[in-house]
Write a protein that holds these residues in place. Structure first.
Motif, PDB file in Angstrom:
ATOM      1  N   ARG A 401       0.853  -1.190   0.000  1.00 14.10           N
ATOM      2  CA  ARG A 401       0.000   0.000   0.000  1.00 14.10           C
ATOM      3  C   ARG A 401       0.887   1.237   0.000  1.00 14.10           C
ATOM      4  NH1 ARG A 401      -3.465  -0.550   4.561  1.00 14.10           N
ATOM      5  NH2 ARG A 401      -4.845  -1.773   3.183  1.00 14.10           N
ATOM      6  N   ASP A 402       0.716   2.081  -1.026  1.00 12.54           N
ATOM      7  CA  ASP A 402       1.512   3.309  -1.166  1.00 12.54           C
ATOM      8  C   ASP A 402       3.013   3.027  -1.041  1.00 12.54           C
ATOM      9  OD1 ASP A 402      -0.852   4.773  -1.451  1.00 12.54           O
ATOM     10  OD2 ASP A 402      -1.020   5.072   0.719  1.00 12.54           O
ATOM     11  N   GLY A 403       3.422   1.911  -1.640  1.00 12.63           N
ATOM     12  CA  GLY A 403       4.838   1.561  -1.667  1.00 12.63           C
ATOM     13  C   GLY A 403       5.339   0.795  -0.461  1.00 12.63           C
ATOM     14  N   LYS A 404       4.512   0.628   0.561  1.00  7.66           N
ATOM     15  CA  LYS A 404       4.943  -0.060   1.774  1.00  7.66           C
ATOM     16  C   LYS A 404       4.377  -1.476   1.805  1.00  7.66           C
ATOM     17  CE  LYS A 404       4.897   0.230   6.829  1.00  7.66           C
ATOM     18  NZ  LYS A 404       4.425   0.998   8.016  1.00  7.66           N
ATOM     19  N   VAL A 405       5.245  -2.448   2.032  1.00  9.02           N
ATOM     20  CA  VAL A 405       4.810  -3.845   2.112  1.00  9.02           C
ATOM     21  C   VAL A 405       3.959  -4.051   3.356  1.00  9.02           C
ATOM     22  CG1 VAL A 405       5.577  -6.232   2.409  1.00  9.02           C
ATOM     23  CG2 VAL A 405       6.788  -4.713   0.824  1.00  9.02           C
ATOM     24  N   ILE A 406       2.743  -4.557   3.175  1.00 11.73           N
ATOM     25  CA  ILE A 406       1.843  -4.823   4.302  1.00 11.73           C
ATOM     26  C   ILE A 406       1.362  -6.270   4.330  1.00 11.73           C
ATOM     27  CG2 ILE A 406       1.040  -2.428   4.407  1.00 11.73           C
ATOM     28  CD1 ILE A 406      -1.500  -3.352   2.947  1.00 11.73           C
ATOM     29  N   GLY A 407       1.740  -7.039   3.313  1.00  9.33           N
ATOM     30  CA  GLY A 407       1.193  -8.394   3.208  1.00  9.33           C
ATOM     31  C   GLY A 407       2.136  -9.512   3.550  1.00  9.33           C
ATOM     32  N   ARG A 408       3.235  -9.198   4.234  1.00  6.26           N
ATOM     33  CA  ARG A 408       4.189 -10.252   4.591  1.00  6.26           C
ATOM     34  C   ARG A 408       3.609 -11.134   5.687  1.00  6.26           C
ATOM     35  NH1 ARG A 408       8.513  -6.991   4.753  1.00  6.26           N
ATOM     36  NH2 ARG A 408       9.465  -7.506   2.756  1.00  6.26           N
ATOM     37  N   GLU A 409       3.864 -12.435   5.615  1.00  7.55           N
ATOM     38  CA  GLU A 409       3.344 -13.368   6.617  1.00  7.55           C
ATOM     39  C   GLU A 409       4.310 -14.519   6.818  1.00  7.55           C
ATOM     40  OE1 GLU A 409      -0.340 -14.965   5.173  1.00  7.55           O
ATOM     41  OE2 GLU A 409       0.588 -16.005   3.489  1.00  7.55           O
ATOM     42  N   ALA A 410       4.105 -15.255   7.898  1.00  7.49           N
ATOM     43  CA  ALA A 410       4.948 -16.411   8.191  1.00  7.49           C
ATOM     44  C   ALA A 410       4.679 -17.522   7.178  1.00  7.49           C
ATOM     45  CB  ALA A 410       4.673 -16.914   9.608  1.00  7.49           C
ATOM     46  N   LEU A 411       5.707 -18.292   6.862  1.00  7.81           N
ATOM     47  CA  LEU A 411       5.578 -19.352   5.867  1.00  7.81           C
ATOM     48  C   LEU A 411       4.552 -20.401   6.292  1.00  7.81           C
ATOM     49  CD1 LEU A 411       6.900 -19.871   3.145  1.00  7.81           C
ATOM     50  CD2 LEU A 411       8.505 -21.408   4.283  1.00  7.81           C
ATOM     51  N   ARG A 412       4.443 -20.635   7.580  1.00  5.89           N
ATOM     52  CA  ARG A 412       3.482 -21.649   8.051  1.00  5.89           C
ATOM     53  C   ARG A 412       2.050 -21.255   7.716  1.00  5.89           C
ATOM     54  NH1 ARG A 412       4.973 -18.856  12.597  1.00  5.89           N
ATOM     55  NH2 ARG A 412       3.266 -17.844  13.743  1.00  5.89           N
ATOM     56  N   GLU A 413       1.769 -19.949   7.653  1.00  2.59           N
ATOM     57  CA  GLU A 413       0.417 -19.507   7.311  1.00  2.59           C
ATOM     58  C   GLU A 413       0.084 -19.870   5.866  1.00  2.59           C
ATOM     59  OE1 GLU A 413      -0.719 -15.530   8.569  1.00  2.59           O
ATOM     60  OE2 GLU A 413       1.024 -15.471   9.888  1.00  2.59           O
ATOM     61  N   ALA A 414       1.046 -19.697   4.968  1.00  2.00           N
ATOM     62  CA  ALA A 414       0.832 -20.089   3.577  1.00  2.00           C
ATOM     63  C   ALA A 414       0.662 -21.599   3.464  1.00  2.00           C
ATOM     64  CB  ALA A 414       2.009 -19.623   2.719  1.00  2.00           C
ATOM     65  N   ARG A 415       1.431 -22.346   4.240  1.00  2.00           N
ATOM     66  CA  ARG A 415       1.330 -23.817   4.229  1.00  2.00           C
ATOM     67  C   ARG A 415      -0.045 -24.269   4.714  1.00  2.00           C
ATOM     68  NH1 ARG A 415       4.851 -28.331   4.676  1.00  2.00           N
ATOM     69  NH2 ARG A 415       4.211 -29.904   6.182  1.00  2.00           N
ATOM     70  N   GLU A 416      -0.524 -23.670   5.789  1.00  2.00           N
ATOM     71  CA  GLU A 416      -1.846 -24.020   6.317  1.00  2.00           C
ATOM     72  C   GLU A 416      -2.953 -23.604   5.346  1.00  2.00           C
ATOM     73  OE1 GLU A 416      -1.753 -22.007  10.046  1.00  2.00           O
ATOM     74  OE2 GLU A 416      -0.373 -23.452  10.972  1.00  2.00           O
ATOM     75  N   ARG A 417      -2.770 -22.448   4.718  1.00  2.00           N
ATOM     76  CA  ARG A 417      -3.772 -21.980   3.743  1.00  2.00           C
ATOM     77  C   ARG A 417      -3.878 -22.947   2.575  1.00  2.00           C
ATOM     78  NH1 ARG A 417      -1.674 -17.462   2.856  1.00  2.00           N
ATOM     79  NH2 ARG A 417      -2.963 -16.287   4.327  1.00  2.00           N
ATOM     80  N   HIS A 418      -2.723 -23.443   2.132  1.00  2.00           N
ATOM     81  CA  HIS A 418      -2.769 -24.357   0.992  1.00  2.00           C
ATOM     82  C   HIS A 418      -3.539 -25.632   1.339  1.00  2.00           C
ATOM     83  CE1 HIS A 418      -1.835 -26.415  -2.631  1.00  2.00           C
ATOM     84  NE2 HIS A 418      -1.294 -27.420  -1.954  1.00  2.00           N
ATOM     85  N   ALA A 419      -3.309 -26.158   2.520  1.00  2.00           N
ATOM     86  CA  ALA A 419      -4.046 -27.367   2.918  1.00  2.00           C
ATOM     87  C   ALA A 419      -5.549 -27.108   2.911  1.00  2.00           C
ATOM     88  CB  ALA A 419      -3.584 -27.817   4.296  1.00  2.00           C
TER      89      ALA A 419
END
Length: 450
Positions: A401-419
């Motif tokens: 947002r306006d050049g600032k990264v706001i969507g960084r998250e822990a890798l485990r969250e992406a892993r759980e989301r995929h499941a």
């Protein structure tokens, strides 16, 4: 194999910038747009795939976290600008513009680990044309690689039916691609990786024991096993196919007893060998000793071993090459632009009409439609504001947002989301036979739809 969880370190290595990880034509377009006065026009680019690799039922979004790191590090330093000007790649006015470059726009995208389908708008980049066009090659380089690996890895995880998989493809790809591949595979459900840099940089659990060379180094197989057990304990995995498998298994159990962690088979007819080894282990009292198989496995080879007494798989070449689809075939297309540089200037949709490569104009939003049983039945994409039903999911989330990264998250969250995302798909999604995407993509032009 006993996993070793590495100490987490920062994901961004600012020692090297990312500005020159791009194609020359991005800069030639920028220079021409600066000269014509159009570089400051507001622009919206989207990343999508026109189709999935042949026979695939879904794709997996991966690389978003790496892309956010790369956007943050996208700066032109003095040495890079000197290279560009001294080689007549850009002129001095363009170099001055690049010297001040900072992406100040907005980015939305599908959350990492989610599934995507043909024409899913998995990334939306909004900014001036000048600042957004420079991110094209970088975004596609990262996302095409990581999505391809994660999509292949997900099929392998489904074929394994709950049995653990170790990613071990570092020796079959570029050294940096190996790190990204391990990260993508972990998102898709792989248990561990052999790659230590992936453990250090991304926190992926690591595992590994020994290769055939270790056995060949010693005066005999018994001496090699004794050395490994003394160093790593009885829970280790012993490689048993250097010479004679039956003799090696017998020696392994004699030395470690029933507490031997696992044996690994790397050659031969893996299904036949696994059954023989299981019978032998059970007869020797090592009923809890696991059997791990490796050796040019892919999702089809893993599925073929489903009825055998295999407890885990190691996958290398097929994983890091996308199991026949080394790229996700993603494209980065301009879909809307303003008539002037003013912030409030109206946006107009634009689209290609190229034969075989058309695009759809207008900024898209997307919703995954889910029925009363919790099963997805459609991907709805619209140039208007979609209104999700009570069970539906809006798919794009804010990342920058306006050049600032706001969507960084822990890798485990992406892993759980995929499941969760795979569990939401119809059962046809996990079939390995050729077929259409698991759910259709439907388009709505403009206007809200409940």
């Amino acid at each position: 194999m006993v996993p070793i969880v590495a100490r987490k370190v920062p994901l961004v290595d600012l020692g090297d910038g990312t500005a020159l990880l791009t194609d020359r034509y991005e800069l030639t377009m920028l220079q021409a747009a600066l000269r014509s006065g159009t570089a400051g026009r507001r622009a919206i680019f989207e990343v999508f795939a026109r189709h999935l690799p042949a026979g695939r039922r879904y794709g997996v979004v991966a690389g978003i976290g790496r892309l956010l790191d790369a956007i943050e590090a996208f700066r032109f330093d003095a040495a890079e600008l000197e290279f560009l000007t001294s080689n007549d790649i850009v002129d001095e006015p363009t170099a001055h513009w690049l010297e001040e470059y900072r992406f100040s726009g907005n980015v939305w995208g599908y959350a990492e680990g989610d599934c995507y389908f043909p024409d899913s708008p998995i990334l939306v980049v909004e900014g001036t044309f000048g600042e957004a066009v420079l991110l094209e090659t970088l975004a596609l380089s990262i996302l095409n690689h990581d999505c391809a690996i994660a999509s292949a890895a997900s099929r392998m995880v489904q074929a394994a039916q709950g049995r653990p998989l170790i990613e071990m493809g570092s020796r079959r790809t570029h050294e940096r691609a190996a790190v990204a591949a391990a990260r993508a595979a972990y998102i898709a459900g792989f248990t561990t990786t052999s790659n230590l840099e992936a453990g250090r940089r991304h926190g992926v659990p690591t595992a590994g024991t020994s290769a055939h060379s270790f056995t060949l180094l010693h005066d005999g197989e018994r001496h090699a096993f004794e050395a490994q057990l003394a160093s790593l304990g009885h829970g280790t995995t012993l490689l048993v196919d250097t010479y004679d498998v039956e003799r090696a298994v017998r020696t392994a159990v004699e030395l470690a007893g029933p507490s031997l962690g696992a044996v690994r088979i790397d050659s031969g007819d893996l299904g036949v060998m696994a059954r023989r080894v299981r019978d032998q282990l059970d007869a020797l009292g090592a009923r809890d000793t696991r059997i791990v198989v490796t050796g040019d496995l892919d999702e089809f080879g893993i599925a073929a071993l489903a009825a055998t007494p295999v407890d885990g798989y190691g996958v290398g070449t097929s994983l890091v090459t996308g199991s026949g689809a080394p790229t996700a075939s993603l494209v980065y297309k301009l879909v809307a632009r303003s008539d002037g540089p003013e912030p409030g200037a109206p946006m107009r949709p634009v689209a290609k009409r190229s034969t075989g490569k058309p695009s759809r104009g207008g900024r898209k939003t997307a919703v995954r439609r889910v029925d009363g049983h919790g099963v997805a039945y459609a991907e709805t994409v619209s140039t208007g504001q979609l209104v999700p039903g009570p069970r539906d999911r809006l798919l794009q989330v804010p990342l920058v947002r306006d050049g600032k990264v706001i969507g960084r998250e822990a890798l485990r969250e992406a892993r759980e989301r995929h499941a969760r995302a795979v569990a939401e798909l119809p059962t046809t999604a996990i079939q390995l036979s050729r077929g259409e995407p698991a759910i259709p993509t439907e388009f709505i032009n403009g206007g809200p739809r409940p």
